[in-house]
Scaffold this motif. Structure first.
Motif, PDB file in Angstrom:
ATOM      1  N   MET A  35       0.810  -1.222   0.000  1.00 10.66           N
ATOM      2  CA  MET A  35       0.000   0.000   0.000  1.00 10.66           C
ATOM      3  C   MET A  35       0.843   1.271   0.000  1.00 10.66           C
ATOM      4  N   SER A  36       2.002   1.221   0.661  1.00 11.89           N
ATOM      5  CA  SER A  36       2.822   2.441   0.782  1.00 11.89           C
ATOM      6  C   SER A  36       3.932   2.525  -0.254  1.00 11.89           C
ATOM      7  N   GLY A  37       4.315   1.363  -0.803  1.00 10.79           N
ATOM      8  CA  GLY A  37       5.429   1.345  -1.737  1.00 10.79           C
ATOM      9  C   GLY A  37       6.773   1.486  -1.031  1.00 10.79           C
ATOM     10  N   LYS A  38       6.781   1.379   0.306  1.00 10.13           N
ATOM     11  CA  LYS A  38       8.019   1.531   1.087  1.00 10.13           C
ATOM     12  C   LYS A  38       8.275   0.266   1.892  1.00 10.13           C
ATOM     13  N   LYS A  39       9.564   0.011   2.144  1.00  6.57           N
ATOM     14  CA  LYS A  39       9.963  -1.131   2.970  1.00  6.57           C
ATOM     15  C   LYS A  39       9.393  -0.949   4.374  1.00  6.57           C
ATOM     16  N   SER A  40       8.889  -2.038   4.948  1.00 12.28           N
ATOM     17  CA  SER A  40       8.285  -1.999   6.277  1.00 12.28           C
ATOM     18  C   SER A  40       9.033  -2.925   7.226  1.00 12.28           C
ATOM     19  N   ARG A  41       9.014  -2.563   8.493  1.00 17.72           N
ATOM     20  CA  ARG A  41       9.508  -3.494   9.509  1.00 17.72           C
ATOM     21  C   ARG A  41       8.622  -4.740   9.465  1.00 17.72           C
ATOM     22  N   HIS A  42       9.165  -5.883   9.880  1.00 16.23           N
ATOM     23  CA  HIS A  42       8.385  -7.120   9.864  1.00 16.23           C
ATOM     24  C   HIS A  42       7.264  -7.038  10.892  1.00 16.23           C
ATOM     25  N   LEU A  43       6.067  -7.384  10.464  1.00 17.59           N
ATOM     26  CA  LEU A  43       4.899  -7.463  11.345  1.00 17.59           C
ATOM     27  C   LEU A  43       3.967  -8.520  10.792  1.00 17.59           C
ATOM     28  N   LYS A  44       3.803  -9.579  11.563  1.00 23.17           N
ATOM     29  CA  LYS A  44       2.907 -10.650  11.153  1.00 23.17           C
ATOM     30  C   LYS A  44       2.162 -11.150  12.387  1.00 23.17           C
TER      31      LYS A  44
END
Length: 196
Positions: free
Chosen positions: A105-114
C-alpha cells in the motif's frame, strides 16, 4: 483564645468524621464487589497499574512480550511456533502478513509485522457459553514484530485479566483457560529460542 482553638478542633473533627462516613458509604459497594472477585484479581490489576506507571503505556500493561534470540530468522520462529502449536493440538487458524500489506500500500519497505492466530474451537465454545464478550479475545493471537532497531519480538494479549480479573470462572472453564494460557506462553517462549 482557648474557646477558638476548641471550636477549631471540633470543626476539624467533624469534617474528618464526615469524610470518613462519605468514604465508607462510597467504598462499601466497591469493596463488596471486589470481595466477590477471583483471589488473584487484585494482583493482576496491581501488576497492570505498575506497568502503566512504569511505561506510561496501557497497551504495554496488557501484553506478554518475549525477545527472539538474535540468531533466529523469521522462518525459524514461524516453524517452531507451528510445531509447538501442533504439539499442543491447537490449530493455527490464520496468519496476517501485515508488513507485506503495508509495503504493497505504501510502496516503502516496512519493519516485519505478522500476526498468527491460534484457536481450540471447543475451548472457544466454552468461553462463549460463559460470556459473549470473550469473543473479543478469540482467536489467541501472537504477533511477531521487528522493532525499530531490527530486533524481533513476540507479543500476545496477557490473558490474566480475562481469567482472574472478575468473579471466579467456573472451575472447568478456568482450568481450560489456564491451559490455553500455558499453551500460548509455550508457543511464544519456545518460538523465541527455536526450541522444537
Amino acid at each position: 483564645m482557648f474557646y477558638a482553638q476548641r471550636n477549631l478542633f471540633a470543626l476539624v473533627g467533624f469534617i474528618v468524621i464526615v469524610i470518613a462516613i462519605y468514604a465508607a458509604v462510597t467504598m462499601a459497594p466497591m469493596k463488596q464487589a471486589l470481595d466477590s472477585f477471583d483471589e488473584k484479581a487484585i494482583d493482576v490489576y496491581s501488576e497492570m497499574m505498575e506497568k502503566v506507571l512504569e511505561t506510561g503505556n496501557a497497551a504495554e500493561a496488557m501484553v506478554w512480550k518475549v525477545a527472539v534470540k538474535d540468531d533466529l530468522t523469521v522462518k525459524d520462529v514461524e516453524e517452531t511456533m507451528r510445531f509447538v502449536a501442533n504439539e499442543h493440538n491447537i490449530k493455527n487458524v490464520g496468519e496476517l502478513p501485515l508488513s507485506g500489506q503495508i509495503e504493497a500500500m505504501s510502496g516503502k519497505k516496512s519493519r516485519h509485522l505478522k500476526i498468527y492466530m491460534f484457536c481450540n474451537a471447543l475451548t472457544a465454545a466454552q468461553m462463549l457459553d460463559y460470556s459473549d464478550a470473550y469473543s473479543a479475545f478469540l482467536p489467541c493471537r501472537i504477533s511477531m514484530v521487528e522493532d525499530k532497531q531490527g530486533k524481533l519480538w513476540l507479543y500476545s494479549l496477557n490473558m490474566d485479566a480475562m481469567i482472574y480479573g472478575g468473579k471466579p470462572l467456573p472451575p472447568a472453564l478456568k482450568e481450560e483457560a489456564e491451559g490455553v494460557k500455558e499453551i500460548i506462553l509455550d508457543i511464544m517462549n519456545r518460538g523465541a529460542v527455536g526450541d522444537f
